[in-house]
Structures are given as structure tokens and as C-alpha cells.
Design a protein around this motif. Structure first.
Motif, mmCIF file in Angstrom:
data_model
loop_
_atom_site.group_PDB
_atom_site.id
_atom_site.type_symbol
_atom_site.label_atom_id
_atom_site.label_comp_id
_atom_site.label_asym_id
_atom_site.label_seq_id
_atom_site.Cartn_x
_atom_site.Cartn_y
_atom_site.Cartn_z
ATOM 1 N N THR A 117 8.508 -33.734 -21.148
ATOM 2 C CA THR A 117 8.032 -34.751 -22.080
ATOM 3 C C THR A 117 6.984 -35.600 -21.371
ATOM 4 O O THR A 117 6.831 -35.518 -20.146
ATOM 5 C CB THR A 117 9.177 -35.656 -22.560
ATOM 6 O OG1 THR A 117 9.578 -36.517 -21.486
ATOM 7 C CG2 THR A 117 10.376 -34.840 -23.043
ATOM 8 N N ASP A 149 15.307 -39.413 -20.942
ATOM 9 C CA ASP A 149 14.281 -39.609 -21.961
ATOM 10 C C ASP A 149 13.676 -41.004 -21.938
ATOM 11 O O ASP A 149 12.524 -41.189 -22.326
ATOM 12 C CB ASP A 149 14.859 -39.340 -23.349
ATOM 13 C CG ASP A 149 15.055 -37.853 -23.627
ATOM 14 O OD1 ASP A 149 14.317 -37.040 -23.042
ATOM 15 O OD2 ASP A 149 15.948 -37.511 -24.420
ATOM 16 N N ALA A 178 11.182 -42.768 -27.418
ATOM 17 C CA ALA A 178 9.740 -42.512 -27.489
ATOM 18 C C ALA A 178 9.001 -43.752 -27.007
ATOM 19 O O ALA A 178 9.518 -44.873 -27.081
ATOM 20 C CB ALA A 178 9.323 -42.168 -28.921
ATOM 21 N N LYS A 181 11.884 -30.919 -21.793
ATOM 22 C CA LYS A 181 11.529 -30.959 -23.208
ATOM 23 C C LYS A 181 12.354 -29.995 -24.054
ATOM 24 O O LYS A 181 12.694 -30.284 -25.208
ATOM 25 C CB LYS A 181 10.036 -30.640 -23.363
ATOM 26 C CG LYS A 181 9.442 -30.987 -24.713
ATOM 27 C CD LYS A 181 7.932 -30.798 -24.679
ATOM 28 C CE LYS A 181 7.286 -31.252 -25.970
ATOM 29 N NZ LYS A 181 5.808 -31.087 -25.912
ATOM 30 N N ARG A 204 17.564 -37.086 -29.742
ATOM 31 C CA ARG A 204 16.695 -37.558 -28.665
ATOM 32 C C ARG A 204 15.608 -38.445 -29.274
ATOM 33 O O ARG A 204 14.467 -38.037 -29.474
ATOM 34 C CB ARG A 204 16.130 -36.374 -27.891
ATOM 35 C CG ARG A 204 17.217 -35.560 -27.199
ATOM 36 C CD ARG A 204 16.671 -34.360 -26.451
ATOM 37 N NE ARG A 204 15.866 -34.756 -25.293
ATOM 38 C CZ ARG A 204 15.268 -33.895 -24.485
ATOM 39 N NH1 ARG A 204 15.383 -32.582 -24.705
ATOM 40 N NH2 ARG A 204 14.551 -34.330 -23.456
ATOM 41 N N TYR A 208 2.178 -43.221 -22.437
ATOM 42 C CA TYR A 208 2.125 -41.829 -21.961
ATOM 43 C C TYR A 208 0.884 -41.608 -21.087
ATOM 44 O O TYR A 208 0.955 -40.920 -20.059
ATOM 45 C CB TYR A 208 2.101 -40.868 -23.146
ATOM 46 C CG TYR A 208 3.374 -40.842 -23.959
ATOM 47 C CD1 TYR A 208 4.604 -41.143 -23.378
ATOM 48 C CD2 TYR A 208 3.355 -40.515 -25.313
ATOM 49 C CE1 TYR A 208 5.777 -41.113 -24.124
ATOM 50 C CE2 TYR A 208 4.529 -40.480 -26.067
ATOM 51 C CZ TYR A 208 5.730 -40.782 -25.460
ATOM 52 O OH TYR A 208 6.893 -40.748 -26.201
ATOM 53 N N TRP A 229 13.396 -32.185 -27.294
ATOM 54 C CA TRP A 229 12.734 -33.448 -27.629
ATOM 55 C C TRP A 229 11.504 -33.114 -28.460
ATOM 56 O O TRP A 229 10.664 -32.315 -28.046
ATOM 57 C CB TRP A 229 12.325 -34.182 -26.357
ATOM 58 C CG TRP A 229 11.679 -35.526 -26.604
ATOM 59 C CD1 TRP A 229 12.316 -36.699 -26.843
ATOM 60 C CD2 TRP A 229 10.274 -35.825 -26.616
ATOM 61 N NE1 TRP A 229 11.412 -37.721 -27.010
ATOM 62 C CE2 TRP A 229 10.144 -37.210 -26.885
ATOM 63 C CE3 TRP A 229 9.119 -35.061 -26.454
ATOM 64 C CZ2 TRP A 229 8.900 -37.847 -26.967
ATOM 65 C CZ3 TRP A 229 7.882 -35.694 -26.542
ATOM 66 C CH2 TRP A 229 7.782 -37.072 -26.792
ATOM 67 N N THR A 230 11.390 -33.714 -29.617
ATOM 68 C CA THR A 230 10.292 -33.394 -30.539
ATOM 69 C C THR A 230 9.413 -34.597 -30.839
ATOM 70 O O THR A 230 8.696 -34.603 -31.843
ATOM 71 C CB THR A 230 10.849 -32.820 -31.856
ATOM 72 O OG1 THR A 230 11.762 -33.774 -32.434
ATOM 73 C CG2 THR A 230 11.569 -31.501 -31.619
#
Length: 453
Positions: A39, A370, A123, A45, A120, A129, A54-55
Motif C-alpha cells: 500500500t 495499515d 486511508a 496490499k 481494511r 502518500y 486493501w482496496t
């Protein structure tokens, strides 16, 4: 029963402290895995066993959510897959901590863990990121691991190679840039009787200041202000903290405004194992946020990854339909309104260094891969006996793209008491993210002006 999935890292990856400053950043080829097989913050991932892929996490509020209102549970129709209790917890020993097992032993008739399907949801924003991708090849540990070099925000070590890097990922993880919240803390007696202490708190991370100056504030992580609202005997006392990145080079700066004397005084002892604010001795300063502050008093060992039942998506526990009396019970919080899920965690052991002092001689951390947020921490005393068990009941604040705690709980196995911090069920609304502040708002002059009573 699910097979144990502890993956122990090879000795080549358990780096000695003198090597940390040189070896922290990873090669570009490794960093290129972020956003692909990993991720964007470094978790696996793909799906594995009962843990789904994880989407992207939970990015949109569910139906019924009103801006500024209480969080709505996106999984309100789900029922537990099963419940772990004192009759069967040994079947799941590979996936719960020693401290959680001790809770089943101490409270065999009431402590239980309702286990739900895994989601999951964690985010972060695209900007976090991007910063994390940059950190992977640029950020390094300095001063024997007690500070960060080339870091502003995001996850500093998305592909960690030692326990200290994992801990730093928790310490500096993104919590919205700035936030205001009104929360309650309780320290119930063994019979469940409690007095609610209400706090008005503000966090502002350095890069979110309107007057942020990288040269002036290069060792500041965030500014924090905590105003006690009640009970009356404590109301008006205010704590101000300038949190530093390297607290050995420049210790945390803290001041207290005392409403009784109407004076501001420096508070150098608000760190390590000094008592937490209005905690009745039930937590240390570095128990706040489950763990915070300078990591220099411990040796950090990265054990590996493990699939574990941890508090997660705890929206039921945050419900505005609950009263505090529905949550606060003798011995532990009402476990019927908790939610546990199977997630991968990083396991890190912290052992007190020779010559260093702390009431906790050892800590064992379980950190969600995560979000890089500590989910469970077992604490041991100087005799090597299990003493306290911390659980962080996390939620995804989908209104701000921020994973954070809904409630922090620290259980004392010796006294039969506990501390719960973060109660806001009976408060209006929820956390407010994104406010603007300047460094002047966190000056001692501003602290003196904010004093009341």
C-alpha cells in the motif's frame, strides 16, 4: 483455528543502533513497491487468509452522516462472526496478546472480544502518500535513533528494517494536521464508580501553522493545548506542549497554567513516566496516544508480523446513542459495544536500557500495518510481571481521511482499575479537523490569556 503467522525478521535486518542513521532509508527499487504490491504506506496490499486485500480504505461517509455530526457506523448491520471469552480464548492464543489473555483470566465472567469481519478501512490523503514515498528514500534516523532527518509529514519509514523505525511511524503518524476535540477521561474505582474529567484539546502539526517557518520550527513536531473543563476542582487548568522531534537534543517544552494561582509555570517533568493529567496515577505521560515521546530509554527489537485480533472500526463505541454509563463498567469498558477484527500487525518489544529509569521495564507493541497506529501494548513492571494492558479502539475518520483512536483504554491488572480517554458520546458533534492556527496561539502569552476562573 487460524494458524499462527508470526514472521520473524532475519538478523541482518535487526540493525544495531550505531547503524541506524546510515541504513534507515531504503533503495529506490524497494521504495518503488509502494502503491503496487505494498500500500502507499507500506502494508501488504494483497489478501492473505482471512484478511482481505486493501482496496483504498474508507474514503466516503456512509449514508446518514451529517457534516459536523457524530460518525455513522458503516457496518451497523454486521453481526459478530464469533466471540472470544474465558471459555475459548486459549484456542486463539496465537492471535491475542499476553495482556489480553490476562484480561480473560482476571475477568472470566465479563471480559470478551466480539470478532467481526475484517475491513481494511485505513486511508490517508494523496499528499500524505506522496510525502511517504519521498520519505522512503530520504528520511533517516539521527542521534542514535532519537530524531528524524529529512522529515515533514507522512510515514517516515514505510518499509521499516528495525523496531525503532516502526515506533517512529506510530509517533509521527498523520492525525489530520490540526484538530480540536472535547473528550472525557475516567478512572473508575473497582466498583465502577467514576468522575468524568472533560478536556478541550487542540493539536496543530508544524506544517499546518499559518506562519510555519522551517528554520525556526525545524525540531517541532506539533503544538498541543489541553484545557480542563470539569470537574470544578480542576476546571481552568491548562497544559501547553511544544512537542519536539528529537527530545534528547531538545526536550519537550511544556507549561501549565494553574487556575488557582493564575500563574504560568514551566513543567519540565511532563514526559516518560511522570503521571498523566488528572489520571489518578493510572497512566504515565508517555501512555497518552498509547505511546508518545522520546524513545531513547528503551532498546527496540522488531519481532516480525503477526495476524491478530485488535480493536478496529469501533464506531459502535463512538455512538451518540450511548451514554457514558453504558460504556464505563467495573474492571473494564462494556465489551458488548466493542469490535475486534483480524489484522496484520508489527510486533515490537521494548526493553529498558541499562542505567535508564522507567516504571515500565518492558513493553510489547502490536502496531496496525495499515495505519501505523498502536492497537495493543502490554506493559511489564521491574519484576518482569505483566502490569498494564493498553487497547486503542480505532476508527477511520472518513470525514477527514484520518485513522485515529475513538477511545484509548489502559487496564491495570494489579489494582483492578483502568483509565479510558476519548469519551465524547455525550458531547455535541465530533472531532473538528483542519482549523488554522499560528505559532502565536501556542505561546506562553496566549496560554496566560486563555486562563480563566
Amino acid at each position: 483455528m487460524i494458524k499462527s503467522t508470526i514472521r520473524v525478521l532475519g538478523s541482518a535486518l535487526i540493525l544495531s543502533l550505531p547503524m541506524l542513521a546510515v541504513e534507515a532509508a531504503v533503495p529506490a527499487a524497494e521504495a518503488a513497491k509502494l502503491g503496487k504490491e505494498l500500500t502507499p504506506v507500506g502494508a501488504n496490499k494483497a489478501a492473505s487468509g482471512d484478511i482481505p486485500a486493501w482496496t483504498g480504505g474508507l474514503l466516503q461517509p456512509p449514508a446518514g452522516y451529517t457534516k459536523g455530526g457524530k460518525l455513522v457506523d458503516p457496518f451497523t448491520d454486521e453481526k459478530p462472526l464469533f466471540v472470544i471469552d474465558s471459555s475459548n480464548y486459549k484456542q486463539y492464543a496465537d492471535h491475542i496478546s499476553d495482556g489480553q489473555q490476562a484480561m480473560f483470566e482476571k475477568y472470566p465472567d465479563s471480559y470478551r472480544m466480539p470478532v467481526y469481519p475484517t475491513h481494511r478501512t485505513a486511508a490517508y490523503s494523496d499528499s500524505i502518500y506522496q510525502e511517504t514515498a519521498r520519505n522512503a528514500t530520504a528520511t533517516k534516523l539521527v542521534d542514535g535513533g532519537n530524531g528524524l532527518e529529512n522529515y515533514v509529514q507522512g510515514t517516515p519509514f514505510p518499509i521499516p528494517s528495525n523496531g525503532l523505525e516502526v515506533i517512529w511511524n506510530h509517533i509521527v503518524r498523520y492525525r489530520g494536521g490540526s484538530v480540536e476535540r472535547t473528550i472525557g477521561q475516567v478512572t473508575p474505582q473497582e466498583n465502577g464508580a467514576y468522575t468524568l474529567v472533560r478536556f478541550q484539546e487542540e493539536f496543530t502539526f508544524r506544517d499546518k501553522l499559518t506562519d510555519y517557518n522551517p528554520d525556526k520550527d525545524d525540531n517541532v513536531l506539533f503544538y498541543f493545548k489541553q484545557d480542563v473543563l470539569s470537574p470544578a476542582r480542576l476546571a481552568g487548568n491548562v497544559l501547553l506542549v511544544h512537542e519536539t522531534l528529537d527530545q534528547v537534543k531538545e526536550p519537550r517544552k511544556a507549561w501549565i497554567y494553574n487556575a488557582g494561582s493564575r500563574k504560568v509555570r514551566r513543567a519540565p517533568a511532563i514526559a516518560y513516566d511522570s503521571p498523566g493529567t488528572a489520571s489518578d496515577g493510572m497512566r504515565t505521560s508517555d501512555n497518552f496516544d498509547l505511546y508518545n515521546g522520546a524513545p531513547d530509554r528503551y532498546e527496540w527489537k522488531l519481532v516480525g508480523k503477526q495476524d491478530m485480533y485488535i480493536p478496529y472500526n469501533s464506531y459502535k463505541l463512538k455512538s451518540g446513542q450511548l451514554k457514558y454509563d453504558d460504556i464505563v463498567q467495573p474492571g473494564h469498558i462494556n465489551q458488548d459495544v466493542t469490535r475486534y477484527e483480524l489484522h496484520r500487525v508489527w510486533k515490537v518489544e521494548a526493553t529498558l536500557k541499562d542505567g535508564m529509569r522507567h516504571v515500565y521495564a518492558k513493553r510489547v507493541f502490536y502496531i496496525d500495518e495499515d495505519s501505523w497506529q498502536a492497537a495493543v501494548i502490554d506493559h511489564y513492571d521491574g519484576r518482569g510481571l505483566l502490569w498494564r494492558v493498553a487497547e486503542g479502539h480505532g476508527v477511520m475518520y472518513y470525514n477527514a481521511t484520518v485513522p485515529w483512536y475513538g477511545l484509548e483504554v489502559l487496564y491495570d491488572l494489579t489494582s483492578g482499575r483502568y483509565l479510558a480517554l476519548g469519551l465524547d458520546n455525550e458531547e455535541e458533534g465530533s472531532f473538528v479537523f483542519g482549523g488554522e492556527r499560528s505559532s502565536r496561539d501556542y505561546s506562553t502569552s496566549a496560554l496566560r490569556r486563555s486562563g480563566r476562573r
